[in-house]
Enzyme design. Structure first.
Site, PDB file in Angstrom:
ATOM      1  N   PRO A  55      -0.662  13.580  -3.812  1.00  0.00           N
ATOM      2  CA  PRO A  55      -1.372  12.388  -4.292  1.00  0.00           C
ATOM      3  C   PRO A  55      -1.436  11.315  -3.211  1.00  0.00           C
ATOM      4  CG  PRO A  55       0.292  13.113  -5.869  1.00  0.00           C
ATOM      5  CD  PRO A  55       0.543  13.869  -4.607  1.00  0.00           C
ATOM      6  N   TYR A 215       8.374   3.200  -8.608  1.00  0.00           N
ATOM      7  CA  TYR A 215       7.510   2.841  -9.727  1.00  0.00           C
ATOM      8  C   TYR A 215       8.299   2.937 -11.034  1.00  0.00           C
ATOM      9  CZ  TYR A 215       4.020   2.938  -6.091  1.00  0.00           C
ATOM     10  OH  TYR A 215       3.331   2.678  -4.934  1.00  0.00           O
ATOM     11  N   ARG A 263       7.493  14.183 -10.083  1.00  0.00           N
ATOM     12  CA  ARG A 263       7.825  13.725  -8.728  1.00  0.00           C
ATOM     13  C   ARG A 263       9.046  12.816  -8.826  1.00  0.00           C
ATOM     14  NH1 ARG A 263       4.246  11.604  -3.628  1.00  0.00           N
ATOM     15  NH2 ARG A 263       4.464  13.816  -3.147  1.00  0.00           N
ATOM     16  N   LEU A 335       6.137  14.236   6.584  1.00  0.00           N
ATOM     17  CA  LEU A 335       6.046  14.560   8.003  1.00  0.00           C
ATOM     18  C   LEU A 335       6.103  16.060   8.250  1.00  0.00           C
ATOM     19  CD1 LEU A 335       8.078  11.696   9.738  1.00  0.00           C
ATOM     20  CD2 LEU A 335       5.612  11.878   9.359  1.00  0.00           C
ATOM     21  N   ARG A 358      -1.144  12.945   4.903  1.00  0.00           N
ATOM     22  CA  ARG A 358      -1.860  12.411   6.067  1.00  0.00           C
ATOM     23  C   ARG A 358      -2.502  13.504   6.918  1.00  0.00           C
ATOM     24  NH1 ARG A 358       2.149   7.350   7.826  1.00  0.00           N
ATOM     25  NH2 ARG A 358       2.270   6.496   5.721  1.00  0.00           N
TER      26      ARG A 358
END
Length: 392
Positions: A55, A215, A263, A335, A358
């Protein structure tokens, strides 16, 4: 890794992340089995491979109505033609107040559901599974999008709103949130359940509950953000109560065939007193028993000013700990940028799948390139692109 109530501290977590990086480098040189492109079946869904799109918030609902736009169609559609096995939407709010920013997406009305259905049809047309991450930002809601000149909480006269949280404790630089009452907590449970129904009706194959990155659900889990003294605070069982109620409610709503992911952040990255991998592993086992199937393990996000060792694959160790400790399948993220590195994570048994973010922004067709790099021939190149496929 940081273990609550143990002697393992943050320095040990940094050292373990370093050792994990060295292990991945070794695997890159020695693993020849390309498990990254093996299928994986969870309940009623078979994913054609284990390389998935994580996401990624886009902050691009410019009408501030939570409705996916042509940008989201193009953004998610670009991954669908790129060879992945599963694509997740960005964190999608279950209530208007649950959006991270006024420009974030939601799934709490018919217009949003219809717009998502259009995106799901495009993803399915390329043979890819579609997942949606359902979320509530809690005290980290109503913020400016990252490229705005301002920072912090958006004022009401600029489209912002009163944020909510388990306790009236502000995230650094943000407004103090309203402490949720028990009846308001009940409403949030029902909001997740209602959004889950909308997601299935829109055609999504997989649901994920966002209980990471500071969150709302993570805020309840961590003692750094939850100072309640009722049945939702104090003990780990109480702090996990909201998440487990939501898992149970969503499972009841969507039935037995739908894969349900969670998650989790593996640690708050503090020396002591915060959320850690031991608690994460315990709660993952409880969530499994409540109806969750798969755990997407990340880290951090609940407190600012912490040191995070940003080395290649620095979060893989958390996915492995949850996988081994709770006996549940997991995905690793963070990463992971090369085909060899991703394949090493899966082939070594450190995790069952890899999520990238990314790297897919850099190259939406990275999965096709990764298959080539690993010597795997795919039979699901888009026909429109087959002329570009590598030939033996």
């Amino acid at each position: 890794m940081v273990c609550h109530g143990s002697t393992i501290g943050l320095d040990a977590a940094v050292e373990e992340a370093r050792r994990n990086t060295e292990t991945l480098r070794t695997i890159e040189l020695t693993v020849t089995q390309t498990n990254l492109f093996d299928p994986l079946t969870i309940r009623g869904t078979t994913f054609r491979n284990r390389l998935w799109v994580a996401p990624m918030c886009q902050y691009s609902a410019d009408d501030e109505d939570g409705v996916p736009t042509d940008w989201h169609l193009a953004h998610l559609g670009s991954f669908a033609s790129g060879g992945v096995g599963l694509i997740f939407t960005e964190a999608t709010a279950v209530t208007p107040a649950g959006r991270i920013s006024p420009q974030d997406l939601g799934l709490y009305n018919d217009e949003q559901q219809q717009a998502f259905a259009r995106i799901v049809r495009l993803i399915h047309a390329q043979g890819v599974s579609a997942g949606i991450q359902l979320a509530h930002a809690g005290r980290k809601a109503s913020t400016f999008k990252p490229w705005a000149s301002e920072r912090g909480t958006v004022p009401a006269d600029q489209g912002g709103w009163q944020t909510v949280a388990p306790s009236a404790l502000a995230f650094e630089g943000y407004d103090v949130p309203h402490e949720l009452s028990v009846s308001e907590i009940d409403e949030i449970v029902e909001a997740f359940r209602a959004s889950a129904r909308r997601a299935i009706d829109a055609g999504f194959d997989v649901l994920e509950l966002h209980a990471a990155h500071g969150y709302l659900l993570h805020q309840f889990l961590s003692p750094l953000s939850n100072s309640r003294s009722d049945e939702y605070g104090g003990s780990l069982e109480n702090r996990a109560r909201l998440l487990l109620r939501i898992v149970t409610g969503v499972r009841a709503e969507v039935g037995d065939a739908v894969p349900l992911f969670v998650r989790l952040s593996g640690t708050d990255w503090v020396q002591a007193g915060g959320w850690d991998i031991e608690q994460t592993t315990t709660v993952a086992g409880w969530a499994r028993d409540a109806g969750a199937d798969f755990f997407d393990v990340s880290s951090g996000g609940n407190v600012s000013g912490v040191h995070i060792p940003l080395t290649p694959g620095y979060q893989v160790t958390f996915a492995t700990a949850v996988r081994d400790g709770a006996g549940v399948p997991t995905s690793a993220v963070g990463l992971i940028t090369t085909a060899e590195q991703a394949n090493g994570v899966v082939a070594s048994g450190q995790a069952d799948a890899v999520m990238m973010a990314r790297q897919f922004l850099r190259d939406p067709h990275f999965a096709l390139q990764a298959a080539h790099d690993l010597g795997v021939t795919l039979d699901y190149w888009p026909r429109q692109y087959e002329r570009a496929a590598w030939r033996a």
